[in-house]
Design a protein around this motif. Structure first.
Motif, mmCIF file in Angstrom:
data_model
loop_
_atom_site.group_PDB
_atom_site.id
_atom_site.type_symbol
_atom_site.label_atom_id
_atom_site.label_comp_id
_atom_site.label_asym_id
_atom_site.label_seq_id
_atom_site.Cartn_x
_atom_site.Cartn_y
_atom_site.Cartn_z
ATOM 1 N N MET A 147 79.012 47.457 3.773
ATOM 2 C CA MET A 147 78.513 48.541 2.914
ATOM 3 C C MET A 147 79.168 48.482 1.540
ATOM 4 O O MET A 147 78.519 48.741 0.525
ATOM 5 C CB MET A 147 78.754 49.893 3.584
ATOM 6 C CG MET A 147 77.920 51.003 2.979
ATOM 7 S SD MET A 147 76.137 50.727 3.170
ATOM 8 C CE MET A 147 75.514 51.454 1.673
ATOM 9 N N MET A 156 73.460 56.949 -7.029
ATOM 10 C CA MET A 156 73.459 56.969 -5.561
ATOM 11 C C MET A 156 74.068 58.272 -5.041
ATOM 12 O O MET A 156 73.593 58.853 -4.070
ATOM 13 C CB MET A 156 74.213 55.749 -5.032
ATOM 14 C CG MET A 156 73.444 54.461 -5.234
ATOM 15 S SD MET A 156 74.163 53.085 -4.341
ATOM 16 C CE MET A 156 75.450 52.587 -5.470
ATOM 17 N N GLY A 188 84.234 58.690 -3.159
ATOM 18 C CA GLY A 188 82.782 58.784 -3.213
ATOM 19 C C GLY A 188 82.252 59.799 -2.220
ATOM 20 O O GLY A 188 81.250 60.477 -2.467
ATOM 21 N N ARG A 208 93.369 68.464 -3.027
ATOM 22 C CA ARG A 208 94.359 68.335 -4.109
ATOM 23 C C ARG A 208 93.959 69.236 -5.266
ATOM 24 O O ARG A 208 92.850 69.790 -5.272
ATOM 25 C CB ARG A 208 94.445 66.878 -4.573
ATOM 26 C CG ARG A 208 93.168 66.374 -5.221
ATOM 27 C CD ARG A 208 93.162 64.878 -5.370
ATOM 28 N NE ARG A 208 93.018 64.241 -4.053
ATOM 29 C CZ ARG A 208 93.369 62.987 -3.780
ATOM 30 N NH1 ARG A 208 93.848 62.221 -4.724
ATOM 31 N NH2 ARG A 208 93.208 62.492 -2.566
#
Ligand SMILES: NC(=O)C1=CN([C@@H]2O[C@H](COP(=O)(O)OP(=O)(O)OC[C@H]3O[C@@H](n4cnc5c(N)ncnc54)[C@H](O)[C@@H]3O)[C@@H](O)[C@H]2O)[C@@H](O)CC1
Ligand SMILES: [K+]
Length: 244
Positions: free
Chosen positions: A22, A40, A69, A94
């Motif tokens: 991937m 995407m 991502g 965070r």
């Protein structure tokens, strides 16, 4: 690529890819074809939002996100849901100032809205020990998992695991190795996994319904990385998958 692991709605075999494959698909999409990450990610976020809308319960939608991502897709999903007046909140692993790259672009848009953005792991208004109600979206880690979840991410994985309502994971349950399906430490156990572009081989070994979300990757990208690909989507932009 592995043997037959997944079947689409028409009974057609859908190939599965390892994390490494991937990553190669992503690289070719971005570097050779110009289908860049923000594009995407927008598809990922919208597909995820549609999956959440389908499974929506009363109560809030809590989106758990980290800096990669996977988190960026979760943040794009948050925007779609908030635009539809769902009570959405975001919990990051965070401080928002430490989010970078394309994920920071997604965060910047949300900061211009009234979607609450909290930080898990102590020192903020988010109480990691309070049970999460409503729908929980797990966008902490996808195929970028490296070792057992650590620090605030591990606490958020535990919070998702303890959630009473529906849990929807983006791409891969956080804490699960996308290639093997093994969990080196704590892992989310979702009701639904909205996996992106092609199922990951490890998803054969975990539980949870599977939905395959189209990222609009052209077949030539798969040809170039040697993945034997037949478009599984038909006229749809997301299709349910069964484990073979
Ligand atoms: N073409 C695609 O496949 C696309 C994939 N996207 C998403 O991007 C993901 C891959 O993105 P990345 O490569 O940035 O990686 P991930 O987002 O999967 O993971 C990276 C994040 O996880 C953290 N992390 C990893 N292991 C950890 C551990 N053991 N303990 C605590 N934190 C840990 C890292 O610190 C980092 O914040 C995919 O799974 C998918 O969800 C989308 O953004 C759009 C395009
Ligand atoms: K995830």
């Amino acid at each position: 690529m592995d043997e037959m692991l997944f079947v689409g709605p028409t009974g057609r075999r859908v190939p599965a890819v390892t994390a490494e494959e991937m990553r190669a698909v992503d690289r070719v999409a971005v570097e050779e074809v110009g289908l860049d990450l923000p594009r995407m990610m927008e598809h990922a976020g919208r597909g995820l939002a549609e999956a959440v809308l389908d499974r929506r319960e009363n109560g809030p939608v809590t989106i758990l996100a980290s800096n990669g991502g996977n988190g960026g897709g979760g943040l794009a999903c948050a925007r779609h849901l908030a635009n539809r007046d769902l009570p959405v909140r975001i919990v990051l692993d965070r401080d928002p100032a430490d989010i970078d790259g394309v994920t920071a672009e997604q965060l910047r848009i949300l900061k211009a809205t009234d979607v609450p953005i909290e930080t898990g792991g102590g020192g903020s208004s988010f109480d990691v020990d309070a049970p999460l109600d409503g729908v929980v979206v797990d966008a902490l880690i996808g195929y970028g998992l490296s070792g057992a979840p650590r620090g605030p991410v591990a606490e958020l994985v535990d919070a998702a695991s303890d959630a009473a309502g529906t849990v929807v994971s983006l791409d891969v349950p956080s804490g699960v190795d996308a290639t093997t399906g093994e969990a080196p430490g704590a892992a989310v156990d979702p009701d639904l996994i909205a996996t992106l572009a092609l199922p990951k081989t490890g998803l054969a070994a975990v539980s949870g319904d599977l939905l395959l979300v189209d990222l609009s990757i052209p077949a030539t990208v798969y040809d170039r990385v040697g993945v034997e690909y037949e478009a599984p989507f038909g006229d749809e932009f997301a299709v349910p998958l069964s484990r073979a």
